[in-house]
Scaffold this motif. Structure first.
Motif, PDB file in Angstrom:
ATOM      1  N   THR A  17       0.840  -1.196   0.000  1.00 50.44           N
ATOM      2  CA  THR A  17       0.000   0.000   0.000  1.00 50.44           C
ATOM      3  C   THR A  17       0.875   1.247   0.000  1.00 50.44           C
ATOM      4  OG1 THR A  17      -0.127   0.131   2.423  1.00 50.44           O
ATOM      5  CG2 THR A  17      -1.837  -1.161   1.298  1.00 50.44           C
ATOM      6  N   LEU A  18       0.316   2.334  -0.521  1.00 46.00           N
ATOM      7  CA  LEU A  18       0.932   3.654  -0.440  1.00 46.00           C
ATOM      8  C   LEU A  18      -0.140   4.652  -0.038  1.00 46.00           C
ATOM      9  CD1 LEU A  18       3.127   3.730  -3.698  1.00 46.00           C
ATOM     10  CD2 LEU A  18       3.949   3.464  -1.340  1.00 46.00           C
ATOM     11  N   ARG A  19       0.263   5.711   0.623  1.00 46.96           N
ATOM     12  CA  ARG A  19      -0.694   6.719   1.050  1.00 46.96           C
ATOM     13  C   ARG A  19      -1.171   7.547  -0.140  1.00 46.96           C
ATOM     14  NH1 ARG A  19      -1.477   7.968   6.270  1.00 46.96           N
ATOM     15  NH2 ARG A  19      -2.045  10.096   5.631  1.00 46.96           N
ATOM     16  N   ARG A  20      -2.377   8.050  -0.037  1.00 49.28           N
ATOM     17  CA  ARG A  20      -2.951   8.866  -1.102  1.00 49.28           C
ATOM     18  C   ARG A  20      -2.202  10.179  -1.292  1.00 49.28           C
ATOM     19  NH1 ARG A  20      -8.303   7.823  -2.815  1.00 49.28           N
ATOM     20  NH2 ARG A  20      -8.580  10.059  -3.201  1.00 49.28           N
ATOM     21  N   ASP A  21      -1.520  10.652  -0.251  1.00 52.05           N
ATOM     22  CA  ASP A  21      -0.787  11.907  -0.378  1.00 52.05           C
ATOM     23  C   ASP A  21       0.629  11.707  -0.916  1.00 52.05           C
ATOM     24  OD1 ASP A  21       0.387  10.760   1.855  1.00 52.05           O
ATOM     25  OD2 ASP A  21      -0.316  12.281   3.266  1.00 52.05           O
ATOM     26  N   ASP A  22       1.000  10.468  -1.272  1.00 51.83           N
ATOM     27  CA  ASP A  22       2.268  10.212  -1.926  1.00 51.83           C
ATOM     28  C   ASP A  22       2.274  10.931  -3.280  1.00 51.83           C
ATOM     29  OD1 ASP A  22       4.749   8.149  -2.200  1.00 51.83           O
ATOM     30  OD2 ASP A  22       3.679   8.280  -4.118  1.00 51.83           O
ATOM     31  N   LYS A  23       3.419  11.476  -3.669  1.00 52.92           N
ATOM     32  CA  LYS A  23       3.506  12.282  -4.886  1.00 52.92           C
ATOM     33  C   LYS A  23       3.019  11.540  -6.122  1.00 52.92           C
ATOM     34  CE  LYS A  23       6.807  14.858  -7.754  1.00 52.92           C
ATOM     35  NZ  LYS A  23       8.223  15.281  -7.904  1.00 52.92           N
ATOM     36  N   LEU A  24       3.500  10.312  -6.344  1.00 55.44           N
ATOM     37  CA  LEU A  24       3.102   9.562  -7.533  1.00 55.44           C
ATOM     38  C   LEU A  24       1.662   9.073  -7.444  1.00 55.44           C
ATOM     39  CD1 LEU A  24       6.331   7.506  -8.381  1.00 55.44           C
ATOM     40  CD2 LEU A  24       5.445   9.583  -9.489  1.00 55.44           C
ATOM     41  N   VAL A  25       1.197   8.740  -6.242  1.00 56.36           N
ATOM     42  CA  VAL A  25      -0.193   8.334  -6.073  1.00 56.36           C
ATOM     43  C   VAL A  25      -1.114   9.505  -6.402  1.00 56.36           C
ATOM     44  CG1 VAL A  25      -1.951   7.594  -4.430  1.00 56.36           C
ATOM     45  CG2 VAL A  25       0.317   6.534  -4.389  1.00 56.36           C
ATOM     46  N   LYS A  26      -0.773  10.691  -5.912  1.00 54.08           N
ATOM     47  CA  LYS A  26      -1.568  11.880  -6.216  1.00 54.08           C
ATOM     48  C   LYS A  26      -1.626  12.113  -7.724  1.00 54.08           C
ATOM     49  CE  LYS A  26      -0.950  15.538  -3.640  1.00 54.08           C
ATOM     50  NZ  LYS A  26      -0.262  16.599  -2.856  1.00 54.08           N
ATOM     51  N   CYS A  45      -0.544  -7.146 -17.069  1.00 54.80           N
ATOM     52  CA  CYS A  45      -0.047  -8.137 -16.104  1.00 54.80           C
ATOM     53  C   CYS A  45      -1.176  -8.758 -15.302  1.00 54.80           C
ATOM     54  CB  CYS A  45       0.956  -7.492 -15.153  1.00 54.80           C
ATOM     55  SG  CYS A  45       2.403  -6.785 -15.959  1.00 54.80           S
ATOM     56  N   GLY A  46      -2.442  -8.483 -15.700  1.00 59.46           N
ATOM     57  CA  GLY A  46      -3.580  -9.031 -14.979  1.00 59.46           C
ATOM     58  C   GLY A  46      -3.843  -8.351 -13.653  1.00 59.46           C
ATOM     59  N   MET A  47      -3.475  -7.081 -13.534  1.00 60.74           N
ATOM     60  CA  MET A  47      -3.652  -6.367 -12.275  1.00 60.74           C
ATOM     61  C   MET A  47      -4.383  -5.049 -12.497  1.00 60.74           C
ATOM     62  SD  MET A  47      -0.028  -7.074 -10.361  1.00 60.74           S
ATOM     63  CE  MET A  47      -0.793  -6.902  -8.756  1.00 60.74           C
ATOM     64  N   ARG A  48      -4.809  -4.442 -11.401  1.00 63.20           N
ATOM     65  CA  ARG A  48      -5.501  -3.160 -11.462  1.00 63.20           C
ATOM     66  C   ARG A  48      -5.166  -2.322 -10.228  1.00 63.20           C
ATOM     67  NH1 ARG A  48     -10.515  -3.718  -8.505  1.00 63.20           N
ATOM     68  NH2 ARG A  48     -10.768  -5.872  -7.795  1.00 63.20           N
ATOM     69  N   PHE A  49      -5.349  -1.027 -10.364  1.00 59.87           N
ATOM     70  CA  PHE A  49      -5.090  -0.051  -9.306  1.00 59.87           C
ATOM     71  C   PHE A  49      -6.354   0.088  -8.465  1.00 59.87           C
ATOM     72  CE2 PHE A  49      -4.858   4.460  -7.916  1.00 59.87           C
ATOM     73  CZ  PHE A  49      -3.608   4.474  -7.320  1.00 59.87           C
ATOM     74  N   VAL A  50      -6.238  -0.034  -7.146  1.00 61.54           N
ATOM     75  CA  VAL A  50      -7.398   0.022  -6.259  1.00 61.54           C
ATOM     76  C   VAL A  50      -7.351   1.292  -5.423  1.00 61.54           C
ATOM     77  CG1 VAL A  50      -8.671  -1.120  -4.397  1.00 61.54           C
ATOM     78  CG2 VAL A  50      -7.498  -2.487  -6.147  1.00 61.54           C
ATOM     79  N   ASP A  51      -8.386   2.098  -5.561  1.00 63.11           N
ATOM     80  CA  ASP A  51      -8.499   3.361  -4.833  1.00 63.11           C
ATOM     81  C   ASP A  51      -9.887   3.461  -4.221  1.00 63.11           C
ATOM     82  OD1 ASP A  51      -8.288   6.117  -4.041  1.00 63.11           O
ATOM     83  OD2 ASP A  51      -9.345   6.631  -5.899  1.00 63.11           O
ATOM     84  N   ASN A  52      -9.976   4.071  -3.071  1.00 61.35           N
ATOM     85  CA  ASN A  52     -11.245   4.277  -2.388  1.00 61.35           C
ATOM     86  C   ASN A  52     -11.198   5.657  -1.760  1.00 61.35           C
ATOM     87  OD1 ASN A  52     -13.381   4.403  -0.517  1.00 61.35           O
ATOM     88  ND2 ASN A  52     -13.228   2.234  -0.012  1.00 61.35           N
ATOM     89  N   VAL A  53     -12.144   6.509  -2.094  1.00 62.87           N
ATOM     90  CA  VAL A  53     -12.119   7.883  -1.607  1.00 62.87           C
ATOM     91  C   VAL A  53     -12.188   7.958  -0.086  1.00 62.87           C
ATOM     92  CG1 VAL A  53     -14.626   8.206  -1.718  1.00 62.87           C
ATOM     93  CG2 VAL A  53     -13.101  10.186  -1.986  1.00 62.87           C
ATOM     94  N   TYR A  54     -12.710   6.910   0.569  1.00 62.67           N
ATOM     95  CA  TYR A  54     -12.811   6.900   2.023  1.00 62.67           C
ATOM     96  C   TYR A  54     -11.516   6.459   2.698  1.00 62.67           C
ATOM     97  CZ  TYR A  54     -17.879   7.175   1.306  1.00 62.67           C
ATOM     98  OH  TYR A  54     -19.145   7.568   0.943  1.00 62.67           O
ATOM     99  N   ALA A  55     -10.597   5.888   1.937  1.00 61.75           N
ATOM    100  CA  ALA A  55      -9.374   5.316   2.510  1.00 61.75           C
ATOM    101  C   ALA A  55      -8.187   6.246   2.304  1.00 61.75           C
ATOM    102  CB  ALA A  55      -9.085   3.957   1.875  1.00 61.75           C
ATOM    103  N   ASP A  56      -7.201   6.130   3.177  1.00 62.51           N
ATOM    104  CA  ASP A  56      -5.993   6.946   3.088  1.00 62.51           C
ATOM    105  C   ASP A  56      -4.909   6.284   2.259  1.00 62.51           C
ATOM    106  OD1 ASP A  56      -7.082   8.940   4.607  1.00 62.51           O
ATOM    107  OD2 ASP A  56      -6.032   8.439   6.461  1.00 62.51           O
ATOM    108  N   HIS A  57      -5.140   5.055   1.803  1.00 60.40           N
ATOM    109  CA  HIS A  57      -4.126   4.313   1.058  1.00 60.40           C
ATOM    110  C   HIS A  57      -4.685   3.800  -0.265  1.00 60.40           C
ATOM    111  CE1 HIS A  57      -2.758   4.190   5.251  1.00 60.40           C
ATOM    112  NE2 HIS A  57      -1.546   4.001   4.781  1.00 60.40           N
TER     113      HIS A  57
END
Length: 231
Positions: A17-26, A45-57
């Motif tokens: 996991t990475l925090r949402r305020d990480d430069k590349l994540v932002k 590669c059979g993968m996807r990026f998972v984001d949730n507006v309620y979560a910090d990561h």
């Protein structure tokens, strides 16, 4: 940009996991071209990026069409891909309900956990981060309320330790706190019936005499975790 996308993927694979305020994540959350490149590389590669507006990561997960090919031979695949036993999945649902649902209500009301009242202009403010609104629960209260149904103290402690190692919760003394994955891996639309009729049917059986409409209402009120939303 290509190199930055590669670095972001590599860091997510290394750290989970990475925090949402990480430069590349932002950048992934705000730059459409960057996100398109990221999604394309992950999909290959059979993968996807998972984001949730309620979560910090944020985290990574397998795409849906890859999941059964990767996990389908395991018995626990019907409930999760973390190897959790049925009582472990049920404990995860309970923790999500006790920790995440109140947190989301505070986030939507723009009310920090320490506030005594809601600002009348709160809705004009940005949504508060999870760390500002998330409140833990007492281990002793959890044991008293759910210990008998979740394997008693020995089994409960074992499952809590496993959930802590997986990143779903954090333990600080008597308090059980939200971990980086607890609010990222829920997929109620896909797993609601599977979890409720599977793991929870043995641990929290519903009386057969209750009307069908009431049973449906109960199911709709219980959120099921998408433990298959992580890799």
């Amino acid at each position: 940009m290509t190199e930055e996308v590669q670095i972001l993927i590599a860091r997510l694979l290394a750290h989970q996991t990475l925090r949402r305020d990480d430069k590349l994540v932002k950048r992934a959350l705000s730059d459409e071209i960057f996100r398109t490149d990221l999604d394309a590389r992950l999909k290959a590669c059979g993968m996807r990026f998972v984001d949730n507006v309620y979560a910090d990561h944020v985290t990574l997960a397998f795409t849906r069409d890859c999941e059964p090919r990767v996990f389908g031979t395991r018995e626990t695949w019907q409930n999760n891909n973390f190897g959790l036993a049925r009582d472990g999945v049920a404990l995860l649902v309970v923790l999500w309900s006790l920790i995440i649902l109140p947190k989301r209500a505070r986030q939507e009301a723009h009310q920090a956990a320490a506030e005594d009242q809601t600002d009348m202009f709160g809705k004009e403010k940005p949504m508060l981060r999870a760390e500002e609104t998330s409140v833990g629960i007492s281990y002793r209260a959890l044991l008293a309320d759910f210990g008998e149904k979740l394997g008693k103290k020995t089994r409960l402690d074992m499952n809590l330790g496993l959930l802590a190692r997986l990143g779903f919760i954090e333990r600080k003394g008597d308090q059980l706190l939200e971990g980086p994955l607890l609010d990222l891996l829920m997929d109620t639309d896909t797993l609601r019936d599977r979890i409720i009729n599977g793991a929870l049917s043995d641990i929290f059986p519903l009386p057969v005499s209750r009307p069908a409409a009431e049973l449906q209402s109960t199911q709709d009120d219980v959120a099921a975790p998408s433990a298959d939303d992580a890799s």
